[in-house]
Design a protein around this motif. Structure first.
Motif, PDB file in Angstrom:
ATOM      1  N   MET A   1      10.051 -24.097  12.086  1.00 12.56           N
ATOM      2  CA  MET A   1      10.431 -23.006  12.639  1.00 12.56           C
ATOM      3  C   MET A   1       9.121 -22.428  13.666  1.00 12.56           C
ATOM      4  O   MET A   1       8.019 -22.464  13.142  1.00 12.56           O
ATOM      5  CB  MET A   1      10.486 -21.645  11.913  1.00 12.56           C
ATOM      6  N   SER A   2       9.337 -21.954  14.891  1.00 13.21           N
ATOM      7  CA  SER A   2       8.345 -21.660  15.809  1.00 13.21           C
ATOM      8  C   SER A   2       8.166 -20.197  15.894  1.00 13.21           C
ATOM      9  O   SER A   2       8.878 -19.395  16.266  1.00 13.21           O
ATOM     10  CB  SER A   2       8.549 -22.462  17.211  1.00 13.21           C
ATOM     11  N   ILE A   3       7.331 -19.643  15.102  1.00 13.03           N
ATOM     12  CA  ILE A   3       7.189 -18.137  15.269  1.00 13.03           C
ATOM     13  C   ILE A   3       6.739 -17.819  16.361  1.00 13.03           C
ATOM     14  O   ILE A   3       7.193 -16.967  17.244  1.00 13.03           O
ATOM     15  CB  ILE A   3       5.990 -17.603  14.284  1.00 13.03           C
ATOM     16  N   ARG A   4       5.898 -18.630  17.144  1.00  8.30           N
ATOM     17  CA  ARG A   4       5.198 -18.398  18.456  1.00  8.30           C
ATOM     18  C   ARG A   4       6.248 -18.366  19.740  1.00  8.30           C
ATOM     19  O   ARG A   4       6.286 -17.393  20.353  1.00  8.30           O
ATOM     20  CB  ARG A   4       4.252 -19.498  19.151  1.00  8.30           C
ATOM     21  N   HIS A   5       7.250 -19.321  19.549  1.00  7.70           N
ATOM     22  CA  HIS A   5       8.276 -19.361  20.506  1.00  7.70           C
ATOM     23  C   HIS A   5       9.269 -18.306  20.056  1.00  7.70           C
ATOM     24  O   HIS A   5       9.645 -17.647  21.075  1.00  7.70           O
ATOM     25  CB  HIS A   5       8.916 -20.626  20.619  1.00  7.70           C
ATOM     26  N   GLY A   6       9.593 -17.847  19.031  1.00  7.13           N
ATOM     27  CA  GLY A   6      10.439 -16.601  18.562  1.00  7.13           C
ATOM     28  C   GLY A   6       9.830 -15.498  19.271  1.00  7.13           C
ATOM     29  O   GLY A   6      10.632 -14.770  19.954  1.00  7.13           O
ATOM     30  N   LEU A   7       8.560 -15.287  19.193  1.00  4.46           N
ATOM     31  CA  LEU A   7       7.948 -14.139  19.578  1.00  4.46           C
ATOM     32  C   LEU A   7       7.945 -14.336  21.221  1.00  4.46           C
ATOM     33  O   LEU A   7       8.246 -12.798  21.763  1.00  4.46           O
ATOM     34  CB  LEU A   7       6.492 -13.889  19.142  1.00  4.46           C
ATOM     35  N   LEU A   8       7.831 -15.233  21.839  1.00  2.00           N
ATOM     36  CA  LEU A   8       7.743 -15.118  23.376  1.00  2.00           C
ATOM     37  C   LEU A   8       9.420 -14.877  23.660  1.00  2.00           C
ATOM     38  O   LEU A   8       9.545 -14.090  24.400  1.00  2.00           O
ATOM     39  CB  LEU A   8       7.637 -16.659  23.842  1.00  2.00           C
ATOM     40  N   ALA A   9      10.317 -15.291  22.818  1.00  2.60           N
ATOM     41  CA  ALA A   9      11.696 -14.993  23.298  1.00  2.60           C
ATOM     42  C   ALA A   9      11.676 -13.497  23.305  1.00  2.60           C
ATOM     43  O   ALA A   9      12.666 -12.948  24.207  1.00  2.60           O
ATOM     44  CB  ALA A   9      12.714 -15.966  22.534  1.00  2.60           C
ATOM     45  N   LEU A  10      11.543 -12.878  22.137  1.00  2.00           N
ATOM     46  CA  LEU A  10      11.531 -11.487  21.877  1.00  2.00           C
ATOM     47  C   LEU A  10      10.840 -10.724  22.995  1.00  2.00           C
ATOM     48  O   LEU A  10      11.386  -9.488  23.583  1.00  2.00           O
ATOM     49  CB  LEU A  10      11.195 -10.936  20.593  1.00  2.00           C
ATOM     50  N   LEU A  11       9.767 -10.978  23.484  1.00  2.94           N
ATOM     51  CA  LEU A  11       8.760 -10.467  24.534  1.00  2.94           C
ATOM     52  C   LEU A  11       9.486 -10.581  25.703  1.00  2.94           C
ATOM     53  O   LEU A  11       9.356  -9.716  26.790  1.00  2.94           O
ATOM     54  CB  LEU A  11       7.460 -10.810  24.526  1.00  2.94           C
ATOM     55  N   GLU A  12      10.328 -11.611  26.058  1.00  2.00           N
ATOM     56  CA  GLU A  12      11.153 -11.648  27.459  1.00  2.00           C
ATOM     57  C   GLU A  12      12.071 -10.375  27.610  1.00  2.00           C
ATOM     58  O   GLU A  12      12.109 -10.082  28.859  1.00  2.00           O
ATOM     59  CB  GLU A  12      12.062 -12.830  27.347  1.00  2.00           C
ATOM     60  N   ASP A  13      12.408  -9.694  26.670  1.00  2.00           N
ATOM     61  CA  ASP A  13      13.158  -8.425  27.049  1.00  2.00           C
ATOM     62  C   ASP A  13      12.277  -7.419  27.420  1.00  2.00           C
ATOM     63  O   ASP A  13      12.736  -6.126  27.654  1.00  2.00           O
ATOM     64  CB  ASP A  13      13.901  -8.173  25.719  1.00  2.00           C
TER      65      ASP A  13
END
Length: 185
Positions: free
Chosen positions: A1-13
């Motif tokens: 699981m990529s926490i980094r990419h998950g956080l990037l996805a959330l920050l897109e909003d």
């Protein structure tokens, strides 16, 4: 699981602070992969160091807000289209346990397999029940559909583990039936 990419996805909003990112991550993934705030802080520090996010001031409560950079947005887009590679076998505790139990004195490998089968079957039952609850609500929102997809992935994984345990049991029975050792030698 990529926490980094998950956080990037959330920050897109838009900009978020650490605890909100943690909460939203768990909500969007159906709380299947809980994060502790330390993991979020570590990932944010790494993302900031790599130029993918920047600190963008503080909110009214004094919490540091993080925002996506252009490089972060590009990395997120690349991540979405990049296939997930499953290189090398995962280090699976169950496989290690069974491999070591085979040579351990006084260990009944059949009991190990059966205990795991009972555990996974109970877990599978829980996932199926939770999926039925989601389906009963007729999911339409992205977080509901995400929860459904995650539950279905967990169901498939549990079903595969039960099938593998059945295979292990059959293999062990064939190898340990009377006369099987003499036939192999």
């Amino acid at each position: 699981m990529s926490i980094r990419h998950g956080l990037l996805a959330l920050l897109e909003d838009g900009p978020r602070y650490g605890f909100r990112l943690r909460t939203e991550f768990e909500a969007r993934t159906g709380a299947v992969w809980p994060l502790d705030i330390g993991q979020v802080r570590t990932a944010l520090g790494s993302l900031e160091r790599d130029g993918l996010v920047v600190q963008e001031g503080v909110d009214g409560a004094g919490r540091t807000l993080y925002a996506l950079t252009a490089a972060g947005r590009a990395e997120l887009r690349a991540w979405y289209v990049r296939p997930v590679s499953h290189t090398g076998p995962p280090r699976d505790e169950l496989v290690i346990k069974l491999a070591l139990a085979l040579g351990a004195p006084g260990v009944d490998v059949h009991q190990v397999v059966e205990a795991q089968r009972r555990h996974v079957s109970g877990t599978l039952h829980d996932y199926v029940r939770r999926r039925a609850e989601v389906l009963a609500r007729q999911p339409a929102r992205p977080d509901e559909v995400a929860r459904l997809l995650i539950l279905e992935r967990l169901i498939c994984h549990a079903e595969a583990e039960v099938r593998w345990l059945d295979h292990c049991e059959a293999r062990l029975l064939r190898l340990h039936r009377p006369g099987a050792r003499e036939a192999r030698e």
